[in-house]
Design a protein around this motif. Structure first.
Motif, short mmCIF file in Angstrom:
data_model
loop_
_atom_site.label_atom_id
_atom_site.label_comp_id
_atom_site.label_asym_id
_atom_site.label_seq_id
_atom_site.Cartn_x
_atom_site.Cartn_y
_atom_site.Cartn_z
N ASP A 108 0.85 -1.18 0.00
CA ASP A 108 0.00 0.00 0.00
C ASP A 108 0.89 1.24 0.00
O ASP A 108 2.08 1.15 -0.34
N SER A 109 0.36 2.37 0.38
CA SER A 109 1.13 3.62 0.31
C SER A 109 2.33 3.63 1.25
O SER A 109 3.22 4.46 1.11
N ARG A 110 2.36 2.67 2.18
CA ARG A 110 3.51 2.56 3.10
C ARG A 110 4.53 1.54 2.61
O ARG A 110 5.50 1.26 3.30
N GLY A 111 4.29 1.01 1.43
CA GLY A 111 5.23 0.04 0.87
C GLY A 111 4.80 -1.39 1.12
O GLY A 111 3.62 -1.69 1.32
#
Length: 332
Positions: A178-181
């Motif tokens: 996700d947007s946090r990797g």
């Protein structure tokens, strides 16, 4: 220092191109890498071609070819990515989970619903995520698709055309992107606990049967005559099999007494079977069948093929199924 990752290609949609007979594998591993290379420059990448098949033609003999290549090459890399057709990818990933116990690096299966050459292909995302998982240092056999990573022995293909083609059934995902990797779920990924072994002997004399109302138990007499050694049955609900009108229970007793291992799961995709709840389930437990609990049918079939390759002793096969070998089963 950048991670060294090996790409093993086996064909499948991701490598396919149009022909007069429909899509067929065409691109090799080198071509796949050349296309994806600009977006994965942070890794040291190498490729090898293992097979070039539509995955419908990947069978236990091909599982052995793939497992042996992984075993031969795994010590020289931080991770391995295997491109594979989606139709039987879950079977191959599950089989390798048993054939390569204690693999110390990530081995990540991936593929796509559209060929890499298609401008709308999901292959780019799946490959990038698979390389990230292969570089994660998390040991095990995994399947990466649509920004989600499943244990190889928990993945099931649930859609024919959607990009979210696979799910992790009865087990949380091993990782998500996700947007946090790339986010690893440490409760799912288990550390290697010993030296990796290659246990590649298989016995594919295994059949999967899905029960329906009116199913004729006499088919088991035919299976006895065909030298089958293992049967996986998808029973009703939490664990129901009929014994009125058509006595399936008595026939299963005959089968188990003949030394054939019978594993019974549920037709339901989610949650566990429990044959201790209803009379119908208790009757078959008394006849020597093995409970599949919350294993997927894919895992039950591949584990039985593998178990029968290790031993023909039904007691030892039962012991394998009463042991969680790769995260494939939840035990009480």
């Amino acid at each position: 220092m950048s991670k060294k990752i090996l790409l093993l290609s086996t064909g499948g949609t991701i490598a396919s191109a149009p022909t007069e007979h429909g899509l067929a594998p065409a691109a090799d591993g080198r071509e796949l890498l050349s296309r994806i290379a600009p977006s994965v420059q942070q890794y040291q990448l190498e490729s090898e071609d293992v097979l070039n098949l539509d995955s419908s033609n990947i069978q236990p003999e091909e599982w052995q070819v793939i497992a042996r290549r992984v075993y031969q090459r795994h010590l020289g890399y931080d991770g391995i990515v295997i491109t594979h057709g989606t139709d039987t990818m879950a079977y191959t990933a599950s089989a390798l989970s048993f054939m390569l116990p204690q693999i110390p690096i990530p081995v990540v299966f991936t593929g796509s619903q559209l060929p890499l050459a298609d401008p709308l292909s999901d292959a780019w995302e799946n490959l990038r995520d698979a390389f990230a998982m292969a570089a994660s240092g998390q040991p095990g056999i995994f399947l990466c698709f649509n920004r989600k990573v499943s244990l190889g022995c928990r993945a099931v293909k649930v859609r024919t055309t959607g990009f979210d083609a696979f799910e992790s059934v009865n087990c949380p995902y091993a990782a998500k992107v996700d947007s946090r990797g790339l986010r690893i779920n440490p409760s799912v990924v288990r550390p290697a606990a010993g030296l990796c072994q290659l246990k590649d002997q298989l016995d594919c004399r295994v059949i999967l049967i899905k029960l329906t109302p009116g199913f004729n138990p006499d088919i088991f007499d035919m299976l006895l005559g065909m030298d089958y050694r293992g049967i996986v049955i998808e029973a009703f609900g939490i664990g129901g099999l009929h014994f009125i009108h058509r006595d399936l229970v008595s026939k299963l007793q005959k089968v188990t007494e003949a030394g054939i291992s019978v594993v019974v799961c549920s037709q339901c995709l989610y949650e566990a079977s429990d044959f201790s709840v209803y009379e119908t389930g208790k009757r078959i437990l008394e006849k020597g069948v093995i409970q599949g609990r919350d294993m997927t049918s894919v895992a039950a079939v591949t584990k039985l093929i593998w178990a029968l390759g290790q031993t023909q002793d039904p007691a030892q096969v039962r012991a394998f199924f009463e042991t969680d070998l790769a995260g494939e089963i939840t035990l009480d």
